[in-house]
Design a protein around this motif. Structure first.
Motif, PDB file in Angstrom:
ATOM      1  N   ASP A 141       0.855  -1.181   0.000  1.00 40.10           N
ATOM      2  CA  ASP A 141       0.000   0.000   0.000  1.00 40.10           C
ATOM      3  C   ASP A 141       0.895   1.236   0.000  1.00 40.10           C
ATOM      4  O   ASP A 141       1.785   1.365   0.846  1.00 40.10           O
ATOM      5  CB  ASP A 141      -0.903  -0.026   1.236  1.00 40.10           C
ATOM      6  CG  ASP A 141      -1.801   1.181   1.296  1.00 40.10           C
ATOM      7  OD1 ASP A 141      -1.411   2.160   1.971  1.00 40.10           O
ATOM      8  OD2 ASP A 141      -2.873   1.152   0.672  1.00 40.10           O
TER       9      ASP A 141
ATOM     10  N   ARG B 138      -3.759  11.255   0.976  1.00 41.60           N
ATOM     11  CA  ARG B 138      -5.011  10.656   1.481  1.00 41.60           C
ATOM     12  C   ARG B 138      -6.216  11.262   0.771  1.00 41.60           C
ATOM     13  O   ARG B 138      -7.152  10.551   0.396  1.00 41.60           O
ATOM     14  CB  ARG B 138      -5.139  10.890   2.987  1.00 41.60           C
ATOM     15  CG  ARG B 138      -4.472   9.851   3.821  1.00 41.60           C
ATOM     16  CD  ARG B 138      -4.864  10.023   5.297  1.00 41.60           C
ATOM     17  NE  ARG B 138      -3.764   9.611   6.106  1.00 41.60           N
ATOM     18  CZ  ARG B 138      -2.934  10.427   6.762  1.00 41.60           C
ATOM     19  NH1 ARG B 138      -3.101  11.717   6.743  1.00 41.60           N
ATOM     20  NH2 ARG B 138      -1.950   9.944   7.470  1.00 41.60           N
TER      21      ARG B 138
ATOM     22  N   ASP C  79      -6.525   9.890  -2.681  1.00 39.08           N
ATOM     23  CA  ASP C  79      -7.082   8.534  -2.644  1.00 39.08           C
ATOM     24  C   ASP C  79      -8.596   8.575  -2.467  1.00 39.08           C
ATOM     25  O   ASP C  79      -9.333   7.858  -3.136  1.00 39.08           O
ATOM     26  CB  ASP C  79      -6.460   7.717  -1.513  1.00 39.08           C
ATOM     27  CG  ASP C  79      -5.167   7.029  -1.919  1.00 39.08           C
ATOM     28  OD1 ASP C  79      -4.792   7.106  -3.112  1.00 39.08           O
ATOM     29  OD2 ASP C  79      -4.530   6.415  -1.039  1.00 39.08           O
ATOM     30  N   ARG C  80      -9.061   9.414  -1.539  1.00 35.13           N
ATOM     31  CA  ARG C  80     -10.510   9.520  -1.298  1.00 35.13           C
ATOM     32  C   ARG C  80     -11.242  10.020  -2.537  1.00 35.13           C
ATOM     33  O   ARG C  80     -12.317   9.531  -2.870  1.00 35.13           O
ATOM     34  CB  ARG C  80     -10.784  10.444  -0.120  1.00 35.13           C
ATOM     35  CG  ARG C  80     -10.476   9.809   1.207  1.00 35.13           C
ATOM     36  CD  ARG C  80     -10.925  10.693   2.363  1.00 35.13           C
ATOM     37  NE  ARG C  80     -10.206  10.319   3.551  1.00 35.13           N
ATOM     38  CZ  ARG C  80      -9.387  11.103   4.219  1.00 35.13           C
ATOM     39  NH1 ARG C  80      -9.197  12.354   3.853  1.00 35.13           N
ATOM     40  NH2 ARG C  80      -8.761  10.668   5.293  1.00 35.13           N
ATOM     41  N   GLU C  81     -10.671  11.013  -3.204  1.00 32.15           N
ATOM     42  CA  GLU C  81     -11.289  11.539  -4.418  1.00 32.15           C
ATOM     43  C   GLU C  81     -11.384  10.467  -5.493  1.00 32.15           C
ATOM     44  O   GLU C  81     -12.396  10.353  -6.170  1.00 32.15           O
ATOM     45  CB  GLU C  81     -10.487  12.729  -4.958  1.00 32.15           C
ATOM     46  CG  GLU C  81     -10.600  13.974  -4.117  1.00 32.15           C
ATOM     47  CD  GLU C  81      -9.602  15.057  -4.524  1.00 32.15           C
ATOM     48  OE1 GLU C  81      -8.870  14.879  -5.528  1.00 32.15           O
ATOM     49  OE2 GLU C  81      -9.548  16.082  -3.822  1.00 32.15           O
ATOM     50  N   GLN C  82     -10.348   9.669  -5.648  1.00 33.17           N
ATOM     51  CA  GLN C  82     -10.346   8.610  -6.648  1.00 33.17           C
ATOM     52  C   GLN C  82     -11.340   7.512  -6.301  1.00 33.17           C
ATOM     53  O   GLN C  82     -11.936   6.906  -7.182  1.00 33.17           O
ATOM     54  CB  GLN C  82      -8.946   8.027  -6.807  1.00 33.17           C
ATOM     55  CG  GLN C  82      -7.989   8.985  -7.479  1.00 33.17           C
ATOM     56  CD  GLN C  82      -6.564   8.459  -7.518  1.00 33.17           C
ATOM     57  OE1 GLN C  82      -6.255   7.389  -6.994  1.00 33.17           O
ATOM     58  NE2 GLN C  82      -5.680   9.222  -8.136  1.00 33.17           N
ATOM     59  N   GLU C  83     -11.534   7.248  -5.001  1.00 34.68           N
ATOM     60  CA  GLU C  83     -12.493   6.228  -4.580  1.00 34.68           C
ATOM     61  C   GLU C  83     -13.929   6.684  -4.811  1.00 34.68           C
ATOM     62  O   GLU C  83     -14.786   5.892  -5.169  1.00 34.68           O
ATOM     63  CB  GLU C  83     -12.305   5.899  -3.100  1.00 34.68           C
ATOM     64  CG  GLU C  83     -11.071   5.099  -2.812  1.00 34.68           C
ATOM     65  CD  GLU C  83     -10.837   4.913  -1.317  1.00 34.68           C
ATOM     66  OE1 GLU C  83     -11.656   5.388  -0.503  1.00 34.68           O
ATOM     67  OE2 GLU C  83      -9.821   4.299  -0.961  1.00 34.68           O
ATOM     68  N   ARG C  84     -14.193   7.977  -4.586  1.00 29.04           N
ATOM     69  CA  ARG C  84     -15.551   8.512  -4.719  1.00 29.04           C
ATOM     70  C   ARG C  84     -16.064   8.456  -6.134  1.00 29.04           C
ATOM     71  O   ARG C  84     -17.163   7.992  -6.382  1.00 29.04           O
ATOM     72  CB  ARG C  84     -15.616   9.952  -4.216  1.00 29.04           C
ATOM     73  CG  ARG C  84     -15.834  10.024  -2.740  1.00 29.04           C
ATOM     74  CD  ARG C  84     -16.093  11.446  -2.309  1.00 29.04           C
ATOM     75  NE  ARG C  84     -15.086  11.769  -1.313  1.00 29.04           N
ATOM     76  CZ  ARG C  84     -14.338  12.837  -1.284  1.00 29.04           C
ATOM     77  NH1 ARG C  84     -14.477  13.772  -2.177  1.00 29.04           N
ATOM     78  NH2 ARG C  84     -13.445  13.011  -0.355  1.00 29.04           N
ATOM     79  N   SER C  85     -15.317   8.980  -7.043  1.00 27.15           N
ATOM     80  CA  SER C  85     -15.806   9.008  -8.417  1.00 27.15           C
ATOM     81  C   SER C  85     -14.661   8.841  -9.394  1.00 27.15           C
ATOM     82  O   SER C  85     -13.642   9.512  -9.297  1.00 27.15           O
ATOM     83  CB  SER C  85     -16.523  10.328  -8.695  1.00 27.15           C
ATOM     84  OG  SER C  85     -15.637  11.410  -8.539  1.00 27.15           O
TER      85      SER C  85
END
Length: 131
Positions: free
Chosen positions: A24, A102, A105-111
């Motif tokens: 990771d 971080r 990563d969150r932005e990529q996970e959302r959309s």
């Protein structure tokens, strides 16, 4: 030139003549930060935080713990990470870089990134919407 050595855990992949380990990325960055004194596990512990304390005449990075049992937090310093004036800005910059990663990563996970269709050009050199 000597460099820090770190241990990482991850998935081992073996191919002809080579061994690869997938780790990771954020966890690897944290371990690298630990090795160079740029990260503390206190950043991840609920009820603890790393703060810049400038109250004693010179800046110090400290770990503080919330000693309240309910309501508003009451922070108490439990240890000093560093008082080195060169290391403090490095630590803070590394923490900001981790925060940015971080968020990415969150932005990529959302959309997922929407794909914009490429307009095709006809054989005569005009676009479909042109006449």
């Amino acid at each position: 030139m000597s460099s820090k050595k770190i241990s990482l855990t991850g998935e081992v992949h073996i191919s002809t003549g080579s061994i690869y380990t997938t780790v990771d990325a954020l966890e690897a960055m944290k371990v690298i930060g630990l090795a160079y004194g740029l990260y503390s596990h206190a950043e991840e512990v609920r009820g603890q935080r790393v703060m810049l304390d400038e109250g004693g005449g010179h800046p110090v990075l400290v770990v503080q713990e919330d000693i309240s049992h309910h309501g508003s937090p009451l922070w108490e310093t439990i240890c000093t990470l560093t008082d080195d004036p060169r290391q403090i800005p490095r630590y803070l910059a590394f923490r900001d870089a981790l925060k940015m990663l971080r968020e990415m990563d969150r932005e990529q996970e959302r959309s997922p990134v929407p794909q914009v269709p490429v307009r095709q050009i006809k054989k005569d050199g005009k676009k479909h919407h042109e006449r």
